[in-house]
Design an enzyme around this catalytic site. Structure first.
Site, PDB file in Angstrom:
ATOM      1  N   ALA A   1       4.061   4.162   3.330  1.00  0.00           N
ATOM      2  CA  ALA A   1       3.761   2.932   2.595  1.00  0.00           C
ATOM      3  C   ALA A   1       3.906   1.768   3.570  1.00  0.00           C
ATOM      4  CB  ALA A   1       4.692   2.758   1.401  1.00  0.00           C
ATOM      5  N   LYS A   2       3.427   0.621   3.165  1.00  0.00           N
ATOM      6  CA  LYS A   2       3.578  -0.582   3.981  1.00  0.00           C
ATOM      7  C   LYS A   2       3.304  -1.796   3.119  1.00  0.00           C
ATOM      8  CE  LYS A   2       4.585  -1.369   8.370  1.00  0.00           C
ATOM      9  NZ  LYS A   2       5.616  -0.628   9.120  1.00  0.00           N
ATOM     10  N   GLY A   3       3.872  -2.924   3.509  1.00  0.00           N
ATOM     11  CA  GLY A   3       3.645  -4.153   2.770  1.00  0.00           C
ATOM     12  C   GLY A   3       3.627  -5.345   3.692  1.00  0.00           C
TER      13      GLY A   3
ATOM     14  N   VAL B   1       0.843  -1.194   0.000  1.00  0.00           N
ATOM     15  CA  VAL B   1       0.000   0.000   0.000  1.00  0.00           C
ATOM     16  C   VAL B   1       0.875   1.239   0.000  1.00  0.00           C
ATOM     17  CG1 VAL B   1      -1.719   1.336   1.284  1.00  0.00           C
ATOM     18  CG2 VAL B   1      -1.894  -1.151   1.198  1.00  0.00           C
TER      19      VAL B   1
END
Length: 451
Positions: free
Chosen positions: A124-126, A79
């Protein structure tokens, strides 16, 4: 297969109800955002609406052949929440409970964290839904490489830059770098990911940065007189939930500053000192390495994680998973300050209860911002083809954490002294979010919306 979708936070109240109420990640983010929004008077509501939903969400299916020859498909997410300040920045976590809603909420936190610390990154992140403890190194490597290849140019040194998170580490980041570099030959690809091993462009101090930043923020908060009769860490009684990288580093740095770490827990349980006034951290490390848990350490009493959260102490550091302090157990918390070493460990409902009881919460977007700060320093060093000494990095980190803490405390005290705001702004989290959102809305107004 790759799927790009619009925001899953577009209708936060409905999504929260569907996802478990108080502990739902999007519910927590929405409630925190709404509280801060009350103090952003005179701003166009449309500007604020831009800052909540993610800019882009990606779901990928990752087929991987396991060591026994079986083919299994894992689901991964990335994201990108916001790019107002610069490229996206955020960790990648491996955990069986990883979900798109969790990743989206954590990406929003990263946006606000970077804005608060004045770091030129967006959030952001994953994550990949998997059980890393049940997978071999070879299997984890295959999962990581396939994930990166599926993301393609959605990550990059000036687009979106991953980093370590829950159950990922410098080795995982090395696989990410190597995979991306193989797909983009002839370029300086070192800045595509941070938290790398030192031998391939990692930064001094990166692995300790989150725990160190946590201690620096708490130290600064106390030095500013925010907690009556507790002006330094020297002699402070501390309980730490979670003995991973953050909790371990924080414990040792607190010990160096004269604090008394009386209790520590991991996923199997906790230990409370029963002989002396503090835990023997060297013995604890040796015991953990040999047994895989802190439980059973000599001269301690075994306790549960719930017991630890209710201990009488000066500082309580939840450094494990989100949602650990909620409306069900917040009345039992008996600390003077809760320092959020993890992301989202305290729910909004628990925030209200703790505030009513006079317990300060040093919020995650400040308390655990050391990791993204030193990740930024690593990114700069990679771009410059240069490396900085550890003392320089730690000095820069201290300066940035101190500056952010000073601004948050000043805003909190201004809220508290304003009669119209007294019922609304009694917490450091709201002050930190307002500080971050004001910066973001100002930049959004200056940049405008294209086309």
């Amino acid at each position: 297969m790759i799927t790009t979708t619009t925001s899953n936070l577009a209708n936060p109240a409905e999504r929260a109800a569907d996802s478990g109420g108080e502990l739902a990640p999007e519910h927590i983010i929405q409630r925190q955002f709404a509280r801060a929004q009350q103090h952003l008077d005179g701003l166009d509501g449309g500007l604020l609406e831009v800052l909540l939903p993610p800019r882009r969400t990606i779901t990928v299916n990752i087929p991987v052949e396991l060591d026994d020859g079986q083919l299994r498909t894992f689901v991964g997410y990335r994201v990108l929440h916001n790019r107002l300040l610069g490229p996206g920045k955020g960790g990648i976590r491996f955990h069986p409970q990883v979900s798109l809603s969790e990743v989206a909420a954590l990406a929003a936190l990263m946006t606000w964290k970077c804005a608060l610390l004045r770091i030129p990154f967006g959030g952001a992140k994953g994550g990949i839904a998997c059980s890393p403890k049940q997978l071999s190194q070879r299997e984890l490597r295959r999962i990581t490489r396939r994930f990166v290849s599926e993301l393609g140019d959605n990550i990059g040194p000036y687009t979106d830059i991953p980093a370590p998170d829950l159950y990922t580490d410098s080795q995982t980041m090395a696989w990410i770098y190597d995979t991306y570099d193989a797909l983009h030959p002839g370029e300086n690809n070192l800045p595509v990911v941070t938290g790398k091993p030192l031998a391939i462009g990692g930064s001094e101090g990166r692995s300790e940065a989150t725990g160190r930043g946590c201690v620096l923020a708490a130290e600064r908060l106390l030095s500013l007189g925010a907690v009556p009769r507790l002006e330094s860490l020297d002699g402070a009684r501390v309980a730490i939930q979670g003995y991973g990288e953050v909790g371990r580093v924080a414990a040792h740095l607190l010990h160096e500053r004269g604090a008394r770490v009386i209790a520590i827990s991991d996923s199997r349980g906790g230990v409370l000192v029963s002989n002396g006034d503090r835990l023997d951290l060297d013995a604890l490390n040796a015991h953990k390495a040999e047994n895989g848990t802190v439980v059973g350490l000599a001269e301690t009493r075994t306790i549960t994680n719930d017991d630890l959260l209710a201990l009488d102490c000066d500082l309580l550091i939840p450094a494990a998973l989100g949602g650990q302090i909620h409306s069900g157990n917040a009345p039992a918390v008996n600390a003077r300050v809760v320092v959020e070493g993890a992301n989202r460990p305290v729910t909004p409902e628990a925030d209200d209860i703790l505030a009513q009881r006079g317990i300060l919460v040093l919020p995650d977007i400040l308390a655990n911002a050391g990791g993204v700060t030193v990740s930024y320093y690593e990114w700069v060093q990679n771009i410059e083809h240069h490396s900085w000494p550890l003392d320089d990095i730690n000095g820069r980190l201290r300066s940035r954490i101190n500056n952010a803490t000073d601004r948050v405390v000043a805003r909190w005290r201004a809220f508290d002294s304003h009669p119209n705001n007294r019922a609304l702004c009694t917490d450091l989290r709201t002050a930190a979010l307002v500080e971050a959102l004001e910066r973001l809305t100002s930049i959004l107004e200056q940049r405008g919306v294209w086309p």
